[in-house]
Design a protein around this motif. Sequence first.
Motif, PDB file in Angstrom:
ATOM      1  N   UNK A  91      22.138  76.260 -22.478  1.00 51.11           N
ATOM      2  CA  UNK A  91      20.903  76.621 -23.166  1.00 51.11           C
ATOM      3  C   UNK A  91      19.691  75.989 -22.511  1.00 51.11           C
ATOM      4  N   UNK A  92      19.855  74.755 -22.013  1.00 50.78           N
ATOM      5  CA  UNK A  92      18.770  74.091 -21.313  1.00 50.78           C
ATOM      6  C   UNK A  92      18.447  74.749 -19.992  1.00 50.78           C
ATOM      7  N   UNK A  93      19.488  75.128 -19.261  1.00 49.63           N
ATOM      8  CA  UNK A  93      19.277  75.845 -17.994  1.00 49.63           C
ATOM      9  C   UNK A  93      18.526  77.139 -18.254  1.00 49.63           C
ATOM     10  N   UNK A  94      18.944  77.872 -19.276  1.00 51.01           N
ATOM     11  CA  UNK A  94      18.302  79.147 -19.618  1.00 51.01           C
ATOM     12  C   UNK A  94      16.828  78.942 -19.946  1.00 51.01           C
ATOM     13  N   UNK A  95      16.528  77.972 -20.815  1.00 50.12           N
ATOM     14  CA  UNK A  95      15.138  77.731 -21.211  1.00 50.12           C
ATOM     15  C   UNK A  95      14.282  77.341 -20.008  1.00 50.12           C
ATOM     16  N   UNK A  96      14.840  76.478 -19.148  1.00 49.58           N
ATOM     17  CA  UNK A  96      14.095  76.042 -17.969  1.00 49.58           C
ATOM     18  C   UNK A  96      13.813  77.179 -17.012  1.00 49.58           C
ATOM     19  N   UNK A  97      14.817  78.009 -16.759  1.00 52.92           N
ATOM     20  CA  UNK A  97      14.629  79.149 -15.865  1.00 52.92           C
ATOM     21  C   UNK A  97      13.628  80.142 -16.443  1.00 52.92           C
ATOM     22  N   UNK A  98      13.660  80.341 -17.745  1.00 57.02           N
ATOM     23  CA  UNK A  98      12.713  81.249 -18.387  1.00 57.02           C
ATOM     24  C   UNK A  98      11.278  80.750 -18.225  1.00 57.02           C
ATOM     25  N   UNK A  99      11.085  79.448 -18.325  1.00 58.49           N
ATOM     26  CA  UNK A  99       9.741  78.875 -18.232  1.00 58.49           C
ATOM     27  C   UNK A  99       9.225  78.812 -16.801  1.00 58.49           C
ATOM     28  N   UNK A 100      10.119  78.617 -15.861  1.00 55.75           N
ATOM     29  CA  UNK A 100       9.726  78.401 -14.471  1.00 55.75           C
ATOM     30  C   UNK A 100       9.107  79.644 -13.822  1.00 55.75           C
ATOM     31  N   UNK A 101       8.183  79.392 -12.913  1.00 60.39           N
ATOM     32  CA  UNK A 101       7.594  80.456 -12.098  1.00 60.39           C
ATOM     33  C   UNK A 101       8.266  80.529 -10.727  1.00 60.39           C
ATOM     34  N   UNK A 102       9.186  79.621 -10.448  1.00 60.07           N
ATOM     35  CA  UNK A 102       9.875  79.579  -9.154  1.00 60.07           C
ATOM     36  C   UNK A 102      11.131  80.438  -9.176  1.00 60.07           C
ATOM     37  N   UNK A 103      11.429  81.053  -8.044  1.00 61.13           N
ATOM     38  CA  UNK A 103      12.664  81.829  -7.959  1.00 61.13           C
ATOM     39  C   UNK A 103      13.875  80.908  -7.995  1.00 61.13           C
ATOM     40  N   UNK A 104      13.814  79.807  -7.238  1.00 60.03           N
ATOM     41  CA  UNK A 104      14.907  78.834  -7.212  1.00 60.03           C
ATOM     42  C   UNK A 104      14.436  77.524  -7.827  1.00 60.03           C
ATOM     43  N   UNK A 105      15.320  76.901  -8.599  1.00 63.10           N
ATOM     44  CA  UNK A 105      14.949  75.715  -9.359  1.00 63.10           C
ATOM     45  C   UNK A 105      16.012  74.635  -9.224  1.00 63.10           C
ATOM     46  N   UNK A 106      15.552  73.435  -8.929  1.00 65.81           N
ATOM     47  CA  UNK A 106      16.447  72.288  -8.858  1.00 65.81           C
ATOM     48  C   UNK A 106      16.695  71.797 -10.282  1.00 65.81           C
ATOM     49  N   UNK A 107      17.977  71.602 -10.640  1.00 68.19           N
ATOM     50  CA  UNK A 107      18.312  71.218 -12.009  1.00 68.19           C
ATOM     51  C   UNK A 107      19.139  69.939 -12.012  1.00 68.19           C
ATOM     52  N   UNK A 108      18.718  69.003 -12.869  1.00 69.86           N
ATOM     53  CA  UNK A 108      19.357  67.706 -12.968  1.00 69.86           C
ATOM     54  C   UNK A 108      19.437  67.303 -14.438  1.00 69.86           C
ATOM     55  N   UNK A 109      20.513  66.592 -14.801  1.00 67.27           N
ATOM     56  CA  UNK A 109      20.639  66.057 -16.158  1.00 67.27           C
ATOM     57  C   UNK A 109      19.942  64.704 -16.233  1.00 67.27           C
ATOM     58  N   UNK A 110      19.490  64.343 -17.416  1.00 65.29           N
ATOM     59  CA  UNK A 110      18.705  63.117 -17.579  1.00 65.29           C
ATOM     60  C   UNK A 110      19.530  61.843 -17.452  1.00 65.29           C
ATOM     61  N   UNK A 111      20.857  61.961 -17.372  1.00 62.26           N
ATOM     62  CA  UNK A 111      21.694  60.762 -17.237  1.00 62.26           C
ATOM     63  C   UNK A 111      22.169  60.559 -15.803  1.00 62.26           C
ATOM     64  N   UNK A 112      21.466  61.178 -14.826  1.00 65.30           N
ATOM     65  CA  UNK A 112      21.821  61.075 -13.412  1.00 65.30           C
ATOM     66  C   UNK A 112      20.661  60.408 -12.670  1.00 65.30           C
ATOM     67  N   UNK A 113      20.662  59.072 -12.590  1.00 60.57           N
ATOM     68  CA  UNK A 113      19.485  58.355 -12.109  1.00 60.57           C
ATOM     69  C   UNK A 113      19.280  58.333 -10.599  1.00 60.57           C
ATOM     70  N   UNK A 114      20.329  58.639  -9.837  1.00 61.58           N
ATOM     71  CA  UNK A 114      20.192  58.568  -8.387  1.00 61.58           C
ATOM     72  C   UNK A 114      19.709  59.907  -7.822  1.00 61.58           C
ATOM     73  N   UNK A 115      18.501  59.909  -7.304  1.00 63.39           N
ATOM     74  CA  UNK A 115      17.916  61.116  -6.710  1.00 63.39           C
ATOM     75  C   UNK A 115      18.054  61.020  -5.197  1.00 63.39           C
ATOM     76  N   UNK A 116      18.858  61.883  -4.614  1.00 61.65           N
ATOM     77  CA  UNK A 116      19.055  61.878  -3.164  1.00 61.65           C
ATOM     78  C   UNK A 116      18.170  62.965  -2.544  1.00 61.65           C
TER      79      UNK A 116
END
Length: 230
Positions: A91-116
Amino acid sequence: MYNMNRCEFSESGDNMYSIDTAIVLAGGNSKRMGFDKQFIDIGSISITEHIIESLKELFPNVILVTNKPQAYCRKDIEIIEDIYKGFGPLGGIHAGLMKSQSQYNYILACDMPYINKDYIRYMIKRLEESKYTAEAVITKYGQWIEPFNAFYSKALIPRIEAGMLAEKKKISGLLRMAEVLYIEEEEARNFSPDWNMFMNINTEKDLMIYRAMKQEDMYGAYQASNINKI
């Protein structure tokens, strides 16, 4: 042309293949942690704020999908809730994609602190090499998949909504029906040998391990700076 410092790409001046949005999902039940993970304290800020600040260095646009929008007072990002409740991360992925203006979107969960950041850039490079035929870029972990630290296309919205009508809630089910560019574990480990970039903080023990690792990182950086002064 792709901007290596900021994750932006456009083909012939349009936004057909734009990749300039990151979506952070913060709204799970946090049953194993015992309290809402999106508010985990990892120093002077929460884990969610840490992730947002890190992603803003790469992406011009950040969308936070949360079940507690009132807890955030920011004007520099989009803060939204699930459109359809009860579907978990899907449901979160769906809401984010609906809101985004980008064709491709990077998606991360809030409990994943290491950004590579190097791996994020690598996934974009793989998308570019594939001529943008994929609907998602997903990393494998043995026979399993890592659904986050991944890219999803807005083209998936109809598939997600069709699944919702059938009460299907699993991301894996969505991906089985999609055109996915898979990155093998061996390939991904070139960027994260210890697999930290997929680390989830699900329990108090996980949080203790993360804090200990951060202390080691800080000590290592301190030692390196002293060596350079010699």
